[in-house]
Design a protein around this motif. Sequence first.
Motif, PDB file in Angstrom:
ATOM      1  N   VAL A   7       0.815  -1.219   0.000  1.00 14.53           N
ATOM      2  CA  VAL A   7       0.000   0.000   0.000  1.00 14.53           C
ATOM      3  C   VAL A   7       0.850   1.271   0.000  1.00 14.53           C
ATOM      4  O   VAL A   7       0.336   2.363   0.233  1.00 14.53           O
ATOM      5  CB  VAL A   7      -0.947   0.009   1.216  1.00 14.53           C
ATOM      6  N   GLY A   8       2.124   1.148  -0.239  1.00 16.66           N
ATOM      7  CA  GLY A   8       3.000   2.328  -0.264  1.00 16.66           C
ATOM      8  C   GLY A   8       4.370   1.977   0.258  1.00 16.66           C
ATOM      9  O   GLY A   8       4.746   0.783   0.355  1.00 16.66           O
ATOM     10  N   SER A   9       5.130   2.994   0.584  1.00 14.75           N
ATOM     11  CA  SER A   9       6.476   2.751   1.104  1.00 14.75           C
ATOM     12  C   SER A   9       6.900   3.906   1.995  1.00 14.75           C
ATOM     13  O   SER A   9       6.429   5.031   1.860  1.00 14.75           O
ATOM     14  CB  SER A   9       7.474   2.582  -0.044  1.00 14.75           C
ATOM     15  N   ILE A  10       7.787   3.598   2.954  1.00 16.39           N
ATOM     16  CA  ILE A  10       8.412   4.580   3.820  1.00 16.39           C
ATOM     17  C   ILE A  10       9.899   4.288   3.855  1.00 16.39           C
ATOM     18  O   ILE A  10      10.315   3.152   4.153  1.00 16.39           O
ATOM     19  CB  ILE A  10       7.824   4.540   5.247  1.00 16.39           C
ATOM     20  N   ARG A  11      10.717   5.294   3.531  1.00 18.35           N
ATOM     21  CA  ARG A  11      12.182   5.128   3.506  1.00 18.35           C
ATOM     22  C   ARG A  11      12.592   3.947   2.651  1.00 18.35           C
ATOM     23  O   ARG A  11      13.393   3.106   3.040  1.00 18.35           O
ATOM     24  CB  ARG A  11      12.714   4.966   4.933  1.00 18.35           C
TER      25      ARG A  11
END
Length: 288
Positions: A7-11
């Motif tokens: 559902v997305g990405s962080i770092r």
Amino acid sequence: MSNSICVGSIRNQPICACPTGKFGTRCLLEQSCPINFCKNNGKCVVADDRMVDAIFACICPEAYSGRQCQKLKPTIEVSLQNIDVPSYLFAYIYDDIRGSQPMSRFVILQKVKLFQNVITLYSMYEFYIVVLKIDISYYLAVLQQEPENNISTTVDSAQQCAPFQELLSSELLALPRIHRLKSYHIPCQNNVDLQCFIDESYMCLCTVEHQTNCVLFDFNSSSVCTDDVYCENGGVCLQDRPQCPESILCAGIDCFFGDRCQFYAKGVGLTLDDMLRYAIRPNIIFNK
């Protein structure tokens, strides 16, 4: 994990939405409930692995409530007499009559099966008053001074709450509404068998002493689903409350049936699905 959803990405790290029974940053860890955590055939699910006191939650059968489905709900068994069986009904439950204006604590939306004239309703709370809405008519099903957890009652046409236009004289009907209210004691005094009547905003109950007790009642609240993504083939989606509904059903239309109006039956007879539904078995050739 292959059956998770990104559902997305962080770092530059993906965020995974895990399927039921899995958790962790990559959905590789197993979630499981304690054995027999839920009572009375409740289904245990892992609510959130980050919660300490409420990691597990139970999806309870209709007749039970509580964190572990340990509580039996108060039951109202209604038998319909001389009333056309509807496809669904609303039950307005009043759980407190001590105040001057008892408020409807909650609403039950109940689907009714074909030819079913005995309907069982399960209440979240003890109840004093139960009003049924069947099609466009209202019926006083239960009126009691002290709450009982289990009630069996019969509802017939005599318990229908009559429209005020049928009870007041033409002179009173011609008055402005604020003046007309002063005469609402007359129907209960003139009709000893009358149990209730309604106007544009009030539901009025007749007491044993043939006095009138009127409470505000929202007749104009919409039960149509805000986002109708549940029903098929033009079925009307209904819900028991505007926000966070507990019950959703589809009001069927001609030639369609099923929980979501997903089945089609044209004319008199059976569809191929109906004829073969319980006959088809795996590993058996079709002509058998």
